[in-house]
Design a protein around this motif. Structure first.
Motif, PDB file in Angstrom:
ATOM      1  N   PRO A  20    -144.772 -18.732  60.458  1.00 18.83           N
ATOM      2  CA  PRO A  20    -144.294 -19.905  59.706  1.00 18.83           C
ATOM      3  C   PRO A  20    -142.832 -19.776  59.290  1.00 18.83           C
ATOM      4  O   PRO A  20    -142.130 -20.787  59.176  1.00 18.83           O
ATOM      5  N   GLU A  21    -142.378 -18.552  59.080  1.00 22.31           N
ATOM      6  CA  GLU A  21    -140.976 -18.342  58.709  1.00 22.31           C
ATOM      7  C   GLU A  21    -140.037 -18.926  59.767  1.00 22.31           C
ATOM      8  O   GLU A  21    -138.892 -19.279  59.454  1.00 22.31           O
ATOM      9  N   ILE A 135    -156.334 -17.666  59.246  1.00 23.71           N
ATOM     10  CA  ILE A 135    -154.904 -17.644  58.928  1.00 23.71           C
ATOM     11  C   ILE A 135    -154.716 -17.630  57.411  1.00 23.71           C
ATOM     12  O   ILE A 135    -153.920 -16.851  56.878  1.00 23.71           O
ATOM     13  N   TYR A 136    -155.473 -18.476  56.705  1.00 26.47           N
ATOM     14  CA  TYR A 136    -155.358 -18.539  55.250  1.00 26.47           C
ATOM     15  C   TYR A 136    -155.755 -17.203  54.617  1.00 26.47           C
ATOM     16  O   TYR A 136    -155.049 -16.690  53.737  1.00 26.47           O
ATOM     17  N   VAL A 137    -156.854 -16.637  55.072  1.00 21.84           N
ATOM     18  CA  VAL A 137    -157.319 -15.368  54.508  1.00 21.84           C
ATOM     19  C   VAL A 137    -156.278 -14.271  54.722  1.00 21.84           C
ATOM     20  O   VAL A 137    -155.907 -13.546  53.790  1.00 21.84           O
ATOM     21  N   GLU A 138    -155.785 -14.153  55.960  1.00 21.75           N
ATOM     22  CA  GLU A 138    -154.871 -13.045  56.265  1.00 21.75           C
ATOM     23  C   GLU A 138    -153.514 -13.220  55.594  1.00 21.75           C
ATOM     24  O   GLU A 138    -152.946 -12.253  55.075  1.00 21.75           O
ATOM     25  N   ARG A 139    -152.996 -14.436  55.591  1.00 19.13           N
ATOM     26  CA  ARG A 139    -151.638 -14.633  55.083  1.00 19.13           C
ATOM     27  C   ARG A 139    -151.593 -14.800  53.566  1.00 19.13           C
ATOM     28  O   ARG A 139    -150.637 -14.347  52.927  1.00 19.13           O
ATOM     29  N   GLY A 147    -148.569 -13.438  62.136  1.00 20.65           N
ATOM     30  CA  GLY A 147    -148.333 -14.761  62.680  1.00 20.65           C
ATOM     31  C   GLY A 147    -149.634 -15.539  62.744  1.00 20.65           C
ATOM     32  O   GLY A 147    -150.636 -15.174  62.120  1.00 20.65           O
ATOM     33  N   CYS A 148    -149.626 -16.611  63.536  1.00 16.93           N
ATOM     34  CA  CYS A 148    -150.782 -17.507  63.575  1.00 16.93           C
ATOM     35  C   CYS A 148    -151.418 -17.617  64.951  1.00 16.93           C
ATOM     36  O   CYS A 148    -152.341 -18.419  65.132  1.00 16.93           O
ATOM     37  N   GLN A 149    -150.970 -16.836  65.920  1.00 17.49           N
ATOM     38  CA  GLN A 149    -151.564 -16.963  67.249  1.00 17.49           C
ATOM     39  C   GLN A 149    -152.849 -16.156  67.407  1.00 17.49           C
ATOM     40  O   GLN A 149    -153.786 -16.597  68.087  1.00 17.49           O
ATOM     41  N   ALA A 201    -147.639  -5.245  60.834  1.00 21.72           N
ATOM     42  CA  ALA A 201    -146.929  -5.774  59.665  1.00 21.72           C
ATOM     43  C   ALA A 201    -145.667  -4.978  59.372  1.00 21.72           C
ATOM     44  O   ALA A 201    -144.642  -5.541  58.951  1.00 21.72           O
ATOM     45  N   ASN A 202    -145.712  -3.658  59.620  1.00 20.41           N
ATOM     46  CA  ASN A 202    -144.540  -2.827  59.367  1.00 20.41           C
ATOM     47  C   ASN A 202    -143.415  -3.152  60.330  1.00 20.41           C
ATOM     48  O   ASN A 202    -142.236  -3.078  59.976  1.00 20.41           O
ATOM     49  N   VAL A 203    -143.762  -3.493  61.570  1.00 18.46           N
ATOM     50  CA  VAL A 203    -142.765  -3.837  62.580  1.00 18.46           C
ATOM     51  C   VAL A 203    -142.221  -5.237  62.323  1.00 18.46           C
ATOM     52  O   VAL A 203    -141.018  -5.491  62.434  1.00 18.46           O
ATOM     53  N   VAL A 204    -143.120  -6.152  61.970  1.00 18.73           N
ATOM     54  CA  VAL A 204    -142.746  -7.558  61.803  1.00 18.73           C
ATOM     55  C   VAL A 204    -141.846  -7.774  60.599  1.00 18.73           C
ATOM     56  O   VAL A 204    -140.959  -8.639  60.622  1.00 18.73           O
TER      57      VAL A 204
END
Length: 326
Positions: A20-21, A135-139, A147-149, A201-204
């Motif tokens: 989303p960013e 997506i809602y739970v994870e983010r 991401g969302c894919q 998450a650490n890479v992103v």
């Protein structure tokens, strides 16, 4: 007892534009396929009045708790709370592949768990709504930098061009290919494990800080999604798809210095020298599986080149999340 399963995925083009960013400002898309490797969840009624705990979950560990809030495993905890289940359930997770390898296994688990919990409650949920929930739970509940894919591919399955407008406004278009074309495409895939595991998450996190700097590169990567779609659906020679993958990998490498390293670059160069038209590291970067795209005649040479690595055989266009036993 019931058993749910959700597939992991291979993303060919557009990875990075599904955050989303980025896509809330510029629009994002990916070209990806679910594969025949799954995350499984079993759910069973638990007679808590006979025990001194109310919920049992097992993964690498076993947790025996009186309510979800006591649970260490954040995804189990947040999904149980999200679905309103506070006791009298036993859950187990199993997977075909290890986590942190770039195939979206974390989201496949979340999707499979939510599917199991809804079914346990006797509720039906549409695949797209299942993706939105994951997506809602994870983010927003787990607060992962994801991401969302991955959630979409795990819930929907298939081989898709996925367009991202908002977190709850995603458009899925199936890649339409004749069965013979699909089989031919599948025969060109060769996947090698780099031997490196890492948390996406650490890479992103570093990449998201550079979204503004990388805007033009991400736009280029988004455009490659449409080019890949055109190659597949217009019966162009598949060598063009492999060459486009090489361009995508070079673009992805430029997003952040942490995406690749000497070992990954060496594996990629070895694959190219063995005859692959192109390829890319799957997932956020820094480890996991390397995808090569090469004519089947070259695969024996690739197998010899990577005889000291784990090679993963896959089937594409796998079904999305489903209850396989009830």
């Amino acid at each position: 007892m019931l058993i749910s399963r959700a597939p992991v995925r291979i993303s060919f083009f557009g990875g990075g534009t599904d955050y989303p960013e980025y896509f809330l400002q510029h629009g994002g898309a990916v070209l990806a396929t679910a594969i025949d490797k799954f995350s499984y969840v079993t759910a069973s009624p638990f007679l808590s009045h006979l025990f001194d705990y109310s919920i049992r979950v097992s993964y690498r560990k076993v947790e025996l708790v009186k309510n979800p809030s006591e649970m260490e495993h954040v995804v189990f905890r947040e999904c149980l709370k999200f679905c309103g289940l506070e006791k009298d359930i036993e859950l187990h997770n199993m997977a075909d592949l290890p986590a942190f390898t770039g195939l979206g296994s974390s989201s496949a688990f979340t999707v499979s768990l939510l599917q199991a919990l809804h079914s346990f409650k006797g509720e039906f949920i549409r695949p797209l709504d299942l993706a939105y929930e994951a997506i809602y739970v994870e983010r927003h509940l787990v607060k992962d930098k994801v991401g969302c894919q991955d959630q979409l591919m795990a819930a929907m399955g298939g081989f898709n061009l996925v367009e991202f407008r908002k977190e709850d406004d995603i458009v899925v278009s199936r890649v339409t290919m004749a069965p013979e074309r699909m089989a031919e495409f599948e025969e060109h895939i060769f996947i090698v494990f780099t031997g490196i595991k890492r948390r996406a998450a650490n890479v992103v996190e570093k990449q998201l800080k550079r979204v503004g700097d990388n805007r033009e590169t991400l736009k280029l990567m988004r455009a490659m999604v449409d080019k890949g779609w055109d190659i597949l659906t217009s019966n162009q020679c598949l060598s063009a798809f492999g060459e486009l993958l090489d361009q995508a990998w070079q673009a992805k490498r430029s997003l952040d210095v942490g995406i690749s390293n000497g070992d990954i670059d060496r594996i990629y160069q070895q694959g190219r020298e063995a005859g692959a038209w192109g390829g890319k590291l799957l997932g956020a970067g820094a480890g996991g599986f390397m995808l090569f795209f090469a004519p089947p005649s070259v695969h024996p040479r690739l197998a010899e080149t990577f005889k000291d690595h784990q090679v993963l055989s896959v089937k594409i266009n796998a079904p999305g999340s489903q209850i396989i036993f009830s």
